[in-house]
Enzyme design. Sequence first.
Site, PDB file in Angstrom:
ATOM      1  N   GLY A 169       0.843  -1.201   0.000  1.00  0.00           N
ATOM      2  CA  GLY A 169       0.000   0.000   0.000  1.00  0.00           C
ATOM      3  C   GLY A 169       0.866   1.233   0.000  1.00  0.00           C
TER       4      GLY A 169
ATOM      5  N   GLY B 216       3.454   1.057   2.783  1.00  0.00           N
ATOM      6  CA  GLY B 216       4.567   0.119   2.726  1.00  0.00           C
ATOM      7  C   GLY B 216       4.025  -1.264   2.428  1.00  0.00           C
TER       8      GLY B 216
ATOM      9  N   VAL C 251       2.923  -5.302   3.485  1.00  0.00           N
ATOM     10  CA  VAL C 251       2.397  -6.146   4.549  1.00  0.00           C
ATOM     11  C   VAL C 251       2.881  -7.573   4.308  1.00  0.00           C
ATOM     12  CG1 VAL C 251       0.338  -6.942   5.746  1.00  0.00           C
ATOM     13  CG2 VAL C 251       0.346  -4.694   4.664  1.00  0.00           C
TER      14      VAL C 251
ATOM     15  N   ASP D 156     -12.108   5.476   4.293  1.00  0.00           N
ATOM     16  CA  ASP D 156     -11.604   4.700   3.160  1.00  0.00           C
ATOM     17  C   ASP D 156     -12.240   3.313   3.161  1.00  0.00           C
ATOM     18  OD1 ASP D 156     -10.192   4.399   0.845  1.00  0.00           O
ATOM     19  OD2 ASP D 156      -8.265   3.994   1.795  1.00  0.00           O
TER      20      ASP D 156
END
Length: 875
Positions: free
Chosen positions: A534, A537, A539, A649
């Site tokens: 994302g 960074g 995951v 979001d």
Amino acid sequence: MGNHGCMQILLGLLLCGAVWAQAPAPLASNYVPVDQIRIACGSASNVTIEDRVFAADNVANSLATGGVSGSTPQNNPGLSYPQLLTSARFFTTKSTYSFKVTPGRHWVRLYFYPFASSSFQPNNSFFGLTAGDFVLLDNFTAVAFTTKSRPDFVREYIFNFTSTNFVLTFTPQPQSYAFINAIEIVSMPSDLILDDGIFPATTNPSPLGLDHSALQTMFRLNVGGATISPLNDSSRMGRTWKPDVDYIFSAASGTTGNVLPSVINYPPTVPEYIAPPTVYSTARTMGNNDTVNTKFNLTWIFPVDTNYTYFVRLHLCEIFSNSVGDRVFNIYINNQTAWINYDILTFTQFADVPRYIDFIVSMFRGSNNMWIQIGTSAFAPNRKDAILNGLEIFKVNNTASSLAGPNPSVVPDGSSDPSSASGSSSKSNIGIIVGAAVGGVVFVLLVAGLLFFFCCRRKTKSTKPAAASMWLPLPLHGGSTDHSKVSTSSAKSGKSGAGSYVSSVPSNLGRYFTFAELQEATNNFDESLVLGVGGFGKVYKGEIDDGSKVAVKRGNPRSEQGLNEFQTEIELLSKLRHRHLVSLIGYCEEHGEMILVYDYMANGPLRGHLYGTDEAPLSWKQRLEICIGAARGLHYLHTGAAQGIIHRDVKTTNILLDENFVAKVADFGLSKIGPAMEQTHVSTAVKGSFGYLDPEYFRRQQLTEKSDVYSFGVVLMEVLCARPAINPALPREQVNMAEWAIKFQKAGMLDQIVDERLRGTISSDSLKKFGDTVEKCLEEQGIDRPAMGDVLWNLEYALQLQEAAQEGSLSSPEQGHLDTDTDNSSQMMSMPMVVPNLLDDSLTVSTERRMLEETSSEDQSASEIFSQLINPQGR
Ligand SMILES: *[C@@H]1O[C@H](CO)[C@@H](O)[C@H](O)[C@H]1NC(C)=O
Ligand SMILES: *[C@@H]1O[C@H](CO)[C@@H](O)[C@H](O)[C@H]1NC(C)=O
Ligand SMILES: *[C@@H]1O[C@H](CO)[C@@H](O)[C@H](O)[C@H]1NC(C)=O
Ligand SMILES: *[C@@H]1O[C@H](CO)[C@@H](O)[C@H](O)[C@H]1NC(C)=O
Ligand SMILES: *[C@@H]1O[C@H](CO)[C@@H](O)[C@H](O)[C@H]1NC(C)=O
Ligand SMILES: *[C@@H]1O[C@H](CO)[C@@H](O)[C@H](O)[C@H]1NC(C)=O
Ligand SMILES: *[C@@H]1O[C@H](CO)[C@@H](O)[C@H](O)[C@H]1NC(C)=O
Ligand SMILES: *[C@@H]1O[C@H](CO)[C@@H](O)[C@H](O)[C@H]1NC(C)=O
Ligand SMILES: *[C@@H]1O[C@H](CO)[C@@H](O)[C@H](O)[C@H]1NC(C)=O
Ligand SMILES: *[C@@H]1O[C@H](CO)[C@@H](O)[C@H](O)[C@H]1NC(C)=O
């Protein structure tokens, strides 16, 4: 709001570790303005002011169209620049000044000294001024802004020129005239003002669109110091910094102090052109008597124009202490807590290192006084004190591209002083509040104390910064098993009386992981374990000690945005526990890393089960259950807290599924604390994901819970139709799913666009209920959309209808139809079939209570402290 205190520590650590170490190379601090255009309007010769030459305004340069020159003797003792200001150009018709410029940000300064010349009488000058599309002045009468002792003034603006031509258009009122004494246009560094202001009590920047807005400097203060003339401003940008004495509430003005400007040590994140060293080397503090300091705030009051938004920059630099915890203070703007437990050193690590914070302050409540206050924090572990070094307030143009304010009401002799006029009534108000709490005697003590601190600091200056664990009495980490220490020490300090802070120290900040542990857990961040990428960074899937699976979100420390989202995420997740919100297990902040560790969600994002993958299709009942779970998570966010939280979001990739397909809402990076009771929305720049964005939010930039409801409506539709919210490959009218699908719903033909893998399995009643719910969620106006709780009800109902249809020997349209007529949720309660299931969860009158009980069960007092935790107003 002590949690915030804790956060501050953690964030302090993060900032020092991450941003400090990894900050970009220092920006050129020896910035040289490309454009330096200076005109002495109406003057026949060049005028030199210190190091600046204002060119003669003659026919040869023909910058102005029309107008006549005039001058007056240089005999007014109050004039700032007698040589420059005693000439002017007067316009009796619409006229312009045009300049050749380099595109980019510039300071534009307009000098006004209203004087009489031939038939021009200052009290008859009323004019408008525009710069391109921006209205700078409207029916402006300069004389109203002057006093006998201050007969001239400068208006400073910031423009981002998009072309090489800059035109100022003067439009006098009929029978009146316009005039100008001098004009100065100077380039400024493009990053001097970033669009990164935050609303008070939030941590995420809320961009205002500053790159295409114009700003007007309202105030620029060297707090606790003297005037800094343009000559002494950094990078020859010609700014004037004024002392703060005219604005500080004088009965409780604390004390001032300074160090040598040469000790100021600019970090890479604060180039010297942000403010000259003299700004940071002088400051105002509360004083040396902690008892007294806890009884008042340092208060500055600024007369501003209402109905505008302001960009407020606080310049901070710890110059009297080098131990973290010595000056932990709160910042208030307009009586609202803007930042709680601010400790400069946790950010800068060393003394004499400047820092600044940008706030966005809206003045739409009718008041034309902006209050900026700093005061001691109840939590401050050592000294009780606060500090401020500099302050700038810029007005941002409104949506009508205007910066114009009203004229102050002109006092008969034409010498009203706008600042003292509007400031005085408020000042007497504070007088009543603060009363005699602060005596003059204290002042002497304070000065003595400052000197003392100054000496101490100088002695210890060379010592290394305190180790993290010494920073504050709450060791956040000190080993992965040290969690109990947090609660012990907080309980202890609780006895010393910092009630609200202590009661709210969350025991659920989670476990502290060492970097090594996480390296091991993720096979040294093996790319093959990446679950997703994302903006923040990557995951990774990981496995910790006991073999339990985790998701490890590793931030990109270089992204300032990431840092903010990281902050928001820890802040929110550490306060929230809910079965339908993804839970934070712990974090790591070693080696400049920002890493969060979550529960592993075996089935990944909801979207992966809808389309574009080989996953077996989910049944309608499963889909409804997932939607209900997500709705429950969102409902909890909106209502489970004293001040709701808006996710901002909501989309199918942010709804994760665990091994049992239980839905959990994830990714709080963009979330905002909701509006306070008296407000109905949070004004903010648009963020979120394309295709899910509430059109009303988009248009008005006002965020409410209903924006999440809209996005959730899109999610529901996506679940039903199994197609992306935006699919540019489709014919134009189908690209935006919400727009396209709602037409089918409104035409009663929703069944035609249902995921074909579901065809024939959805009871028509369930589908109708679902479709109606989606339609309401997608209403244009937020006010017409249901609350999340209602959406939840309706989805529950749709599920009941589906189950009933399945039990009652498959979908029986006729019978179902009868049921759907009872469209009203309260009638639903009387349906015996439904009740047990509803009572099973959080949908009774005591919704909120039950929700709270869902907070981590080991934390008995969770529900009591919850409202305190979440209320950013502090107390
Ligand atoms: C006035 O200043 C301009 C540019 O700043 C310069 O070119 C010009 O020679 C000056 N004129 C006089 C008379 O000094
Ligand atoms: C404006 O100023 C002139 C000169 O000081 C004075 O004669 C005149 O009365 C003033 N007009 C008004 C409307 O105040
Ligand atoms: C301009 O302002 C003056 C006072 O400041 C007021 O008397 C006058 O009516 C205004 N004119 C217009 C056109 O608004
Ligand atoms: C100025 O405007 C241009 C064009 O709109 C934009 O690209 C640039 O980022 C802006 N600069 C600043 C400093 O806002
Ligand atoms: C401003 O600059 C002048 C000349 O460089 C210097 O003499 C003066 O001390 C400076 N003032 C301040 C407040 O720094
Ligand atoms: C601080 O002020 C209070 C009230 O004015 C006074 O009683 C106390 O002695 C002072 N403390 C110190 C350390 O000066
Ligand atoms: C500010 O806006 C409100 C609402 O639009 C309006 O009623 C009020 O008169 C405005 N105030 C000023 C000073 O323009
Ligand atoms: C802040 O509070 C004081 C005292 O209650 C009040 O006089 C003042 O108007 C308030 N300021 C703002 C901007 O609301
Ligand atoms: C400081 O100001 C804030 C906000 O106006 C207020 O809540 C707080 O009570 C004040 N503190 C003191 C000690 O007056
Ligand atoms: C300022 O004006 C510009 C140009 O009209 C506009 O795009 C921008 O949105 C305005 N800024 C604000 C904060 O309303």
